[in-house]
Design a protein around this motif. Structure first.
Motif, PDB file in Angstrom:
ATOM      1  N   ASN A 189      -0.892  -4.369  -7.005  1.00 28.25           N
ATOM      2  CA  ASN A 189       0.261  -3.818  -6.296  1.00 28.25           C
ATOM      3  C   ASN A 189       1.217  -4.905  -5.820  1.00 28.25           C
ATOM      4  O   ASN A 189       0.867  -6.080  -5.714  1.00 28.25           O
ATOM      5  CB  ASN A 189      -0.191  -3.042  -5.066  1.00 28.25           C
ATOM      6  CG  ASN A 189      -1.324  -2.088  -5.328  1.00 28.25           C
ATOM      7  OD1 ASN A 189      -2.469  -2.495  -5.427  1.00 28.25           O
ATOM      8  ND2 ASN A 189      -1.012  -0.812  -5.442  1.00 28.25           N
ATOM      9  N   GLY A 190       2.439  -4.471  -5.487  1.00 26.99           N
ATOM     10  CA  GLY A 190       3.373  -5.318  -4.754  1.00 26.99           C
ATOM     11  C   GLY A 190       4.041  -6.376  -5.596  1.00 26.99           C
ATOM     12  O   GLY A 190       4.379  -6.181  -6.768  1.00 26.99           O
ATOM     13  N   SER A 209       0.933  -7.112  -1.235  1.00 25.07           N
ATOM     14  CA  SER A 209       1.524  -5.868  -0.747  1.00 25.07           C
ATOM     15  C   SER A 209       1.888  -6.079   0.717  1.00 25.07           C
ATOM     16  O   SER A 209       1.005  -6.176   1.576  1.00 25.07           O
ATOM     17  CB  SER A 209       0.534  -4.703  -0.872  1.00 25.07           C
ATOM     18  OG  SER A 209       0.256  -4.446  -2.231  1.00 25.07           O
ATOM     19  N   GLN A 213      -0.575  -0.085   3.430  1.00 24.40           N
ATOM     20  CA  GLN A 213      -1.093   0.537   2.209  1.00 24.40           C
ATOM     21  C   GLN A 213      -2.496   1.077   2.465  1.00 24.40           C
ATOM     22  O   GLN A 213      -3.346   0.361   3.014  1.00 24.40           O
ATOM     23  CB  GLN A 213      -1.125  -0.507   1.093  1.00 24.40           C
ATOM     24  CG  GLN A 213      -1.683  -0.052  -0.237  1.00 24.40           C
ATOM     25  CD  GLN A 213      -1.520  -1.127  -1.298  1.00 24.40           C
ATOM     26  OE1 GLN A 213      -0.436  -1.322  -1.833  1.00 24.40           O
ATOM     27  NE2 GLN A 213      -2.591  -1.844  -1.587  1.00 24.40           N
TER      28      GLN A 213
END
Length: 498
Positions: A189-190, A209, A213
């Motif tokens: 992610n991110g 991230s 989250q």
């Protein structure tokens, strides 16, 4: 997905028995009391950050590494739990070794001394194992692929690859760093912080991230991918990846996922600014579904077998607002995720001129006869076995179209934008959504939501043939949804009128 009932968890009593002379303190609860998954999440502390540093060998499925958890106690703790399945070699709490034991997905940690309330914690967990054989609630999570593995799923996936407080009610920021053999890609992610050689034949991928989250929204996709990096029109990093084995489906997948910035821009016009720091998507084979992993949804290649499919891209990116930023407090309210994202597919159809939301809702309503099993699932509380029943998606979307036709476009889009803003990075319930809809519209809406979310059977039709509790069609043809600055002014006007 269908999720079986909760499994029993037994922890060895002798390991964690406290001597009679032990200092004060109480065990943290082994779960947060979710009505569907009582053992998901844990009590006694909250997490602010996960630093997950791993290495993975695709040939053997061996995952090894260290997760460092920054947390704070919310009570005086004699012991606490983490949600985790893999074999642990050591745990330290504030640099002091701790005792531990694992059973049924619950990792129980006993620190050397009682932890006072309000104490900052640094919890370091070292582990090494092969994740694929493990099951939780009777289901597999970690999926091996011909070139690597996928840690993608809902409502649980974290226990297969990092210890966590695994419930949407405890969000945190993440750093994920994973070393893989050279020539293998590792996606998460991110923002991509960097890709660098760690040792001969090994490359480390590092991701961050920076917005809150939920643990189940963190993901890993390891294997052979074409990775594309660009900048979205709003200046955010755009990273997309496509499995090398997509074959003839590849062009359709790219023609869909590469439009993510356009779709995000349109959705932001309806719901307010995009809530996260990066965009993108991953397409792979064998997953079987699409998941709204934060900032970078993951799609099965099957969604693109018949050509480009921007509807699924709109659905998963709608979750960035509804599910990821605004998350459920209890999994029974999952329609707030799936019903909302499914309704965005109807809005996307309007945007593309391929049929209005009212027309599609009416078609789906007519498609299911009164004796269809479809009408027996209750979107507002479907039960763990029916959490991802098609009715949660489609009947949930019909609920929103009924609301839209009842309160009008101005109030409807004001409701959605206000919902996304007031609960940004937080958690919310159906009761809160109903209260907000009534506050903005000025209408009493209990009958509408009770009928559509909590009453079995097809909503009845009136004498004129129109559903008595259903107003799919507006008085006039639906206008193109207004931009969010116009919607914000509508919220202010409606508030002043009250």
């Amino acid at each position: 997905m269908r999720i079986p009932g909760v499994i029993a968890v037994v922890v060895a009593a002798l390991l964690f028995a406290s001597p009679a002379s032990a200092a004060p303190g109480a065990p943290g609860a082994p779960g947060l009391g979710d009505s569907y998954y009582p053992l998901d999440g844990n009590g006694g502390y909250t997490v602010s950050h996960y630093d997950i540093r791993l290495s993975y060998q695709p040939e053997s499925d061996l995952l090894s590494g260290t997760t460092t958890i920054l947390a704070r106690t919310t009570q005086e703790l004699s012991r606490f739990n983490l949600d985790f399945l893999l074999n642990v070699s050591s745990i330290r709490v504030n640099n002091t070794p701790a005792r531990f034991g694992t059973a049924g997905g619950e990792l129980t940690v006993v620190p050397k001394s009682v932890l006072r309330k309000g104490l900052d914690l640094t919890i370091v967990v070292r582990y090494s194992d092969t994740p694929e054989p493990y099951r939780l609630y009777g289901l597999a999570g970690w999926q091996r692929t011909p070139t690597g593995a996928l840690a993608v799923g809902a409502p649980q996936i974290a226990p297969w690859w990092f210890p966590s407080n695994d419930h949407p009610r405890d969000k945190a920021t993440f750093d994920v760093s994973i070393a893989v053999p050279a020539g293998v890609e590792a996606l998460s992610n991110g923002t991509l912080l960097g890709v660098r050689q760690q040792a001969p034949g090994w490359v480390r991928w590092s991701w961050r991230s920076a917005r809150p989250q939920a643990p189940y929204l963190a993901f890993l996709a390891i294997g052979q991918y074409e990775v594309r990096a660009a900048t979205a029109p709003n200046g955010q990093p755009l990273i997309t990846a496509y499995g090398d084995d997509l074959g003839p489906v590849g062009p359709a997948a790219r023609a869909s996922v590469e439009r993510t910035p356009e779709i995000v821009e349109v959705l932001a016009g309806w719901f307010g600014p995009y809530p996260f720091e990066a965009q993108g998507g991953v397409v792979d084979t064998g997953l079987g579904w699409a998941v709204e992993t934060q900032t970078r949804p993951v799609y099965d290649d099957g969604f693109f077998w018949f050509g480009a499919n921007t509807y699924v891209v709109a659905h998963e990116n709608a979750h960035q607002w509804f599910g990821d930023s605004v998350s459920v407090r209890q999994w029974r309210d999952v329609w707030l995720n799936e019903g909302f994202a499914s309704y965005v597919e109807l809005l996307w159809s309007e945007y593309q001129g391929e049929g209005t939301a009212a027309e599609i809702a009416r078609y789906r309503y007519d498609q299911h006869p009164a004796d269809d099993e479809f009408w027996q699932a209750l979107p507002g509380d479907p039960g763990p076995d029916n959490q991802f029943h098609v009715a949660v998606y489609q009947r949930g979307a019909m609920t929103l179209q009924t609301l839209r036709a009842t309160v009008g476009d101005d109030a409807f889009f004001a409701i959605l934008r206000t919902w996304a803003a007031e609960h940004k990075y937080g958690n919310a319930t159906t009761a809160q959504f109903v209260a907000l809809a009534e506050r903005i519209s000025g209408d009493q809406l209990d009958n509408l939501f009770t009928t559509w979310l909590y009453t079995k059977g097809k909503p009845p039709t009136g004498p004129d043939g129109a559903p008595a509790t259903t107003r799919f069609e507006t008085a006039s043809p639906p206008a193109k949804p207004k931009s969010y600055d116009q919607i914000e002014r509508t919220v202010d006007l409606l508030a002043a009128a009250r």
